[in-house]
Write an enzyme that holds these catalytic residues in place. Sequence first.
Site, PDB file in Angstrom:
ATOM      1  N   ASP A 219       0.826  -1.217   0.000  1.00  0.00           N
ATOM      2  CA  ASP A 219       0.000   0.000   0.000  1.00  0.00           C
ATOM      3  C   ASP A 219       0.855   1.260   0.000  1.00  0.00           C
ATOM      4  O   ASP A 219       0.879   2.017  -0.964  1.00  0.00           O
ATOM      5  CB  ASP A 219      -0.902   0.014   1.240  1.00  0.00           C
ATOM      6  N   GLY A 299      25.748  -8.254   0.250  1.00  0.00           N
ATOM      7  CA  GLY A 299      26.960  -9.069   0.268  1.00  0.00           C
ATOM      8  C   GLY A 299      27.652  -9.140   1.622  1.00  0.00           C
ATOM      9  O   GLY A 299      28.663  -9.813   1.755  1.00  0.00           O
TER      10      GLY A 299
HETATM   11  N1  COA Z   1     -20.121   8.981  -4.165  1.00  0.00           N
HETATM   12  C1  COA Z   1     -20.764   7.890  -4.596  1.00  0.00           C
HETATM   13  N2  COA Z   1     -20.165   6.698  -4.785  1.00  0.00           N
HETATM   14  C2  COA Z   1     -18.863   6.630  -4.502  1.00  0.00           C
HETATM   15  C3  COA Z   1     -18.128   7.723  -4.031  1.00  0.00           C
HETATM   16  C4  COA Z   1     -18.807   8.948  -3.870  1.00  0.00           C
HETATM   17  N3  COA Z   1     -18.186  10.046  -3.450  1.00  0.00           N
HETATM   18  N4  COA Z   1     -16.848   7.335  -3.833  1.00  0.00           N
HETATM   19  C5  COA Z   1     -16.788   6.040  -4.152  1.00  0.00           C
HETATM   20  N5  COA Z   1     -18.005   5.612  -4.553  1.00  0.00           N
HETATM   21  C6  COA Z   1     -18.345   4.278  -5.023  1.00  0.00           C
HETATM   22  C7  COA Z   1     -17.672   3.967  -6.342  1.00  0.00           C
HETATM   23  O1  COA Z   1     -18.340   4.558  -7.410  1.00  0.00           O
HETATM   24  C8  COA Z   1     -17.727   2.463  -6.345  1.00  0.00           C
HETATM   25  O2  COA Z   1     -19.018   2.047  -6.705  1.00  0.00           O
HETATM   26  P1  COA Z   1     -19.338   0.989  -7.914  1.00  0.00           P
HETATM   27  O3  COA Z   1     -18.566  -0.250  -7.610  1.00  0.00           O
HETATM   28  O4  COA Z   1     -20.813   0.813  -7.820  1.00  0.00           O
HETATM   29  O5  COA Z   1     -18.910   1.572  -9.182  1.00  0.00           O
HETATM   30  C9  COA Z   1     -17.486   2.187  -4.888  1.00  0.00           C
HETATM   31  O6  COA Z   1     -17.849   3.312  -4.140  1.00  0.00           O
HETATM   32  C10 COA Z   1     -15.993   2.008  -4.580  1.00  0.00           C
HETATM   33  O7  COA Z   1     -15.767   0.806  -4.781  1.00  0.00           O
HETATM   34  P2  COA Z   1     -14.443  -0.026  -4.558  1.00  0.00           P
HETATM   35  O8  COA Z   1     -13.229   0.681  -4.955  1.00  0.00           O
HETATM   36  O9  COA Z   1     -14.761  -1.287  -5.255  1.00  0.00           O
HETATM   37  O10 COA Z   1     -14.402  -0.224  -2.967  1.00  0.00           O
HETATM   38  P3  COA Z   1     -14.318  -1.582  -2.151  1.00  0.00           P
HETATM   39  O11 COA Z   1     -14.385  -1.162  -0.733  1.00  0.00           O
HETATM   40  O12 COA Z   1     -15.288  -2.584  -2.598  1.00  0.00           O
HETATM   41  O13 COA Z   1     -12.858  -2.149  -2.514  1.00  0.00           O
HETATM   42  C11 COA Z   1     -10.456  -2.046  -2.640  1.00  0.00           C
HETATM   43  C12 COA Z   1     -11.710  -1.633  -1.882  1.00  0.00           C
HETATM   44  C13 COA Z   1      -9.289  -1.367  -1.973  1.00  0.00           C
HETATM   45  C14 COA Z   1     -10.277  -3.561  -2.587  1.00  0.00           C
HETATM   46  C15 COA Z   1     -10.558  -1.596  -4.121  1.00  0.00           C
HETATM   47  O14 COA Z   1     -10.861  -0.233  -4.157  1.00  0.00           O
HETATM   48  C16 COA Z   1      -9.295  -1.855  -4.921  1.00  0.00           C
HETATM   49  O15 COA Z   1      -8.985  -2.972  -5.303  1.00  0.00           O
HETATM   50  N6  COA Z   1      -8.553  -0.773  -5.215  1.00  0.00           N
HETATM   51  C17 COA Z   1      -7.350  -0.847  -6.039  1.00  0.00           C
HETATM   52  C18 COA Z   1      -6.194  -1.428  -5.309  1.00  0.00           C
HETATM   53  C19 COA Z   1      -5.879  -0.713  -4.030  1.00  0.00           C
HETATM   54  O16 COA Z   1      -5.641   0.450  -3.985  1.00  0.00           O
HETATM   55  N7  COA Z   1      -5.826  -1.504  -2.959  1.00  0.00           N
HETATM   56  C20 COA Z   1      -5.262  -1.078  -1.716  1.00  0.00           C
HETATM   57  C21 COA Z   1      -6.173  -0.379  -0.857  1.00  0.00           C
HETATM   58  S1  COA Z   1      -5.276   0.119   0.530  1.00  0.00           S
END
Ligand code: COA
Length: 477
Positions: A219, A299
């Site tokens: 991260d 090393g």
């Molecule tokens: N208003 C409305 N909706 C919002 C928003 C806002 N201000 N901000 C976020 N959202 C919504 C997004 O549109 C999305 O919705 P959708 O899936 O319907 O399109 C959702 O919130 C965000 O989803 P997501 O990123 O899938 O969150 P998650 O909690 O399910 O997954 C992770 C989290 C970290 C696993 C994922 O974001 C990821 O794999 N990210 C990339 C890798 C990464 O950075 N990982 C390390 C994290 S420390």
Amino acid sequence: MAAKAKAKKAKSKSAAKRSAKKIAKLKAKKPAAKAVVKNSLPRPSAKPWGQAGRALDGVRILDFTHVQSGPTCTQLLAFMGADVIKVERPGVGDVTRSQLRDVKGADSLYFTMLNGSKRSITIDSKHPKGKDILEGLVKRCDVLVENFAPGALDRMGLTFDHIHKLNPRMIVASVKGFGPGPYEDCKVYENVAQCAGGSASTTGFRDGPPLVTGAQIGDSGTGLHLALGIVSALYQRSRTGRGQKVLCAMQDGVLNLARVKLRDQQRLQRGPLTEYSQFGEGVPFGKATPRAGNDSGGGQPGWILKCKGWESNPDAYIYFITQAPVWSAICDLIRKPEWKTDPDFATPPARLPRLRRIFDTIEEWTKNMTKFEVMEICNQHDIPVGPILSMKEIADEPSLRATGTVVEVDHPTRGPYLTVGNPIKLSDSPPDVRRSPLLGEHTDEILRKVLGYADKDIAEIRASGALSATERKAEAA
Ligand code: COA
């Protein structure tokens, strides 16, 4: 004849005068013209160091990040002086605000330590009015940073093409778990990246399972890579005038940090890895880079040794490196002067198969002293050692406070807390380390000052439900 010669002499004298004048003029002009044209840089500031603003003054970031990887990146950019506008979901915000909460009703340390020096605006990105506001911000920012799951930004309507149409200068920077390929659609958290990036298979002890490390290399490590990508893209934009996509996959970031292990993978094809303790122990190598326990990655052989109090204190240990140039000093300290000339110990290659015995002997010496006493003695002889510092010791360490690496900030709902300040020190850009914002703390300020909305417009936006989760639910019901 004499008159002719006189006239000729006078003519050549005035020609010489003219060309001397020309040369002097050119000489006077040249340096200034060169400096401006070559670098297009302003004159060096005459202001005292640290009083010429911050490195990223004038850069505005639309921060669509959450959890850890993205927020670490934008926090670093904020420490460097960028104006970071964190867009959060109304009512909830970044999920980490409430994760691992230690003070009832207050933002968690998980959130506060990753979102310092930023401003927060709440916008429902799926509400039509919310989309308008976001597009306004896209037009007024330099960089959009996001780490949503793959496809989420596109589903909000913010495809790269659309963003680029709205603002061709915009840099769109993303963290994803994997780069293009079979896993590109997967969601990824820290330890998934540590495993997929090759770190876990090479961490831990040979006879145990793979291990993840406490340092958040997936991260925070990827956030750091992304920050470098963003400042590089900003620099390129100063020549090209256009933005670009910056992508950092967590798998790639971890692999970059574990590159010495891919080095060892290739060395393994040509013979055993002699600096790994398993070589000295006569344990055969397999096909892949093995787990090396506490062996040094470079090393110079090293190991973690017990110090006084190890029986009850889990951190009473020191990392000890038997660097070749200080081998004689080590032999004298541990009362083994004969090892200086003994052919089994005198040279680095001779020592490699005997590392276990060497470190056991050194440990007999370190066990009688605290880790700090060992460090003090070793430092006098330039022997590289590292005390195993607990997080408590780090939090209390005055020198880290003095350099601003550990900073205490005050927070309106949780009170004072410690955070890690900017680990990158710039001599002309004082760090800007402030507390994290409350959810939506700067919504009105950003609507008014960045987007230019009047109070009447803001009232209308509020009434539309674009800024508030509850109002939107009511609207939907
Ligand atoms: N208003 C409305 N909706 C919002 C928003 C806002 N201000 N901000 C976020 N959202 C919504 C997004 O549109 C999305 O919705 P959708 O899936 O319907 O399109 C959702 O919130 C965000 O989803 P997501 O990123 O899938 O969150 P998650 O909690 O399910 O997954 C992770 C989290 C970290 C696993 C994922 O974001 C990821 O794999 N990210 C990339 C890798 C990464 O950075 N990982 C390390 C994290 S420390």
